[in-house]
Motif scaffolding. Structure first.
Motif: not given
Length: 89
Positions: A61-63, A30-32, A1-2
């Motif tokens: 991501x794209x959000x 945890x960050x996700x 996940x970016x």
């Protein structure tokens, strides 16, 4: 996940942007989790900005979500702090 956090405002009115990829990080899960919770609720709408306060754009991501101090949930604050701290590590 970016995850990308862009912070603007504050006393000096500057801008700072930090991106991190969670895939290879030990704290990635945890960050996700924080990212999913942070995106689930945008901050209160229609509240006046606080003088010298920070505004944030959080891309996952794209959000994306637009947030503003001091109207952050605990999860939003934790995510923002963690991503910005990753730039100084």
């Amino acid at each position: 996940m970016l995850i990308t956090v862009t912070r603007t405002g504050g006393f000096a009115g500057g801008q700072r942007s930090v991106s991190l990829e969670t895939e290879c990080r030990s704290d990635g899960p945890e960050l996700e989790r924080l990212a999913e919770l942070a995106l689930s609720g945008e901050g209160p709408v229609g509240l006046d900005p606080v003088p010298d306060g920070f505004s944030y754009v959080v891309h996952v991501d794209s959000k994306l979500v637009n947030l503003q101090d001091p109207y952050l949930t605990d999860e939003q604050r934790q995510l923002i702090d963690a991503v910005l701290a990753a730039d100084t590590a």
